[in-house]
Write an enzyme that holds these catalytic residues in place. Sequence first.
Site, PDB file in Angstrom:
ATOM      1  N   LYS A  34      72.754 -16.927  90.552  1.00  0.00           N
ATOM      2  CA  LYS A  34      72.197 -17.083  91.903  1.00  0.00           C
ATOM      3  C   LYS A  34      72.755 -18.365  92.548  1.00  0.00           C
ATOM      4  O   LYS A  34      73.342 -19.207  91.858  1.00  0.00           O
ATOM      5  CB  LYS A  34      70.671 -17.142  91.824  1.00  0.00           C
ATOM      6  N   TYR A 254      76.803 -49.602 103.577  1.00  0.00           N
ATOM      7  CA  TYR A 254      75.673 -49.551 104.517  1.00  0.00           C
ATOM      8  C   TYR A 254      74.466 -50.288 103.963  1.00  0.00           C
ATOM      9  O   TYR A 254      74.125 -50.167 102.781  1.00  0.00           O
ATOM     10  CB  TYR A 254      75.255 -48.099 104.755  1.00  0.00           C
TER      11      TYR A 254
HETATM   12  C1  LIG Z   1      66.797 -19.320  88.046  1.00  0.00           C
HETATM   13  C2  LIG Z   1      66.079 -18.454  87.090  1.00  0.00           C
HETATM   14  C3  LIG Z   1      66.473 -18.403  85.746  1.00  0.00           C
HETATM   15  C4  LIG Z   1      67.516 -19.320  85.167  1.00  0.00           C
HETATM   16  O1  LIG Z   1      66.906 -20.568  84.918  1.00  0.00           O
HETATM   17  P1  LIG Z   1      67.703 -21.717  84.142  1.00  0.00           P
HETATM   18  O2  LIG Z   1      66.684 -22.776  83.934  1.00  0.00           O
HETATM   19  O3  LIG Z   1      68.786 -22.168  85.062  1.00  0.00           O
HETATM   20  O4  LIG Z   1      68.223 -21.116  82.908  1.00  0.00           O
HETATM   21  C5  LIG Z   1      65.835 -17.499  84.932  1.00  0.00           C
HETATM   22  N1  LIG Z   1      64.840 -16.708  85.392  1.00  0.00           N
HETATM   23  C6  LIG Z   1      64.425 -16.757  86.665  1.00  0.00           C
HETATM   24  C7  LIG Z   1      63.316 -15.864  87.101  1.00  0.00           C
HETATM   25  C8  LIG Z   1      65.006 -17.639  87.558  1.00  0.00           C
HETATM   26  O5  LIG Z   1      64.575 -17.694  88.801  1.00  0.00           O
END
Ligand SMILES: *Cc1c(COP(=O)(O)O)cnc(C)c1O
Length: 358
Positions: A34, A254
């Site tokens: 994702k 800055y």
């Molecule tokens: C993002 C997500 C994962 C992966 O999580 P990680 O901590 O990056 O391994 C797994 N399950 C769900 C439902 C998620 O939203």
Amino acid sequence: MRPARALIDLQALRHNYQIARELTPGAKALAVIKADAYGHGAVRCAQALEAEADGFAVACIEEALELRAAGIKAPVLLLEGFFEADELSLIVEHDFWCVVHSLWQLEAIEKAALSKPITVWLKLDSGMHRVGLHPKDFQSGYQRLLASGKVAKIVLMSHFARADELHEQASAEQVAVFEAARQGLSAEISLRNSPAVLGWPQIPSDWVRPGIMLYGATPFEEANAVASRLQPVMTLESKVICVRELPAGEPVGYGAKFITQKPMRIGVVAMGYADGYPRHAPTGTPVLVAGQRSQLLGRVSMDMLCIDLTDVPQAGLGSTVELWGKNILASEVAMAADTIPYQIFCNLRRVPLLYSGA
Ligand SMILES: *Cc1c(COP(=O)(O)O)cnc(C)c1O
């Protein structure tokens, strides 16, 4: 050409997927890609993993369609399911697997006219209290999906809130809630995300869902022997574009947030918060320059940041700087900036992604 770039090592990505496999014998593993594979480029990562991965997981149908458009044929799970019922026809058309986390989604499936049944991952809220069916609705939700005739297969899933805290009981309590809620249902289950793959071998899961570990970053705050076997996939690098010799008592950047306490040599690097480098990284955040560890000085600007070259005599104009990668771990930078590697990866932008190991 501006020298800021992110090198993506697809061989390391495959290595990390294999570690997830090795740690979960007998389980199938959905590679979580994702958010554009946590900033690493979803299509390229999917292509690199397609031969070995059991499937992929993304947040939403837009991300899933991008994979199909690129020719990815493997199963793709929508982790938040659909946001509107009219997405169901695309879910059928492209064979996406669909999380059902709420009763309104379940009702939408019951009402929909589907040309063929879909695969649903029915999600339980086992204690995180974000999404997922309430335990009291889980069995009836399962039965309703079965009775709807719209569903070919159901996988039962839940998500951990604190699996990265290995001395916490919360994950075990969530497992107990899950086990009670699914009693008597004969369906595959999916519980483990990266911290649970790496740190909770005793938790059952027919399907695991590794995300951050695929990119070679640890989900844990403390050092972890298993996580140390992961190989960082992304190297964010740039070059020194200007060198300054300053006497003691001079401000840098800055807000004059850093003042030299002694004569110093300072390098300006073409990298800033517009590239996704965290603006909240403070003086002292590690960097690698000309092969040697050094540190950030003063505030990060939009396009540039300053580093200490005082004790790195071999460094100068044009020296390569690793902001994070195989030497400076993204988790170290994240910790210094009071965030997590997930966020610093996802924030990456503007820099070109250059791939190797395809
Ligand atoms: C993002 C997500 C994962 C992966 O999580 P990680 O901590 O990056 O391994 C797994 N399950 C769900 C439902 C998620 O939203």
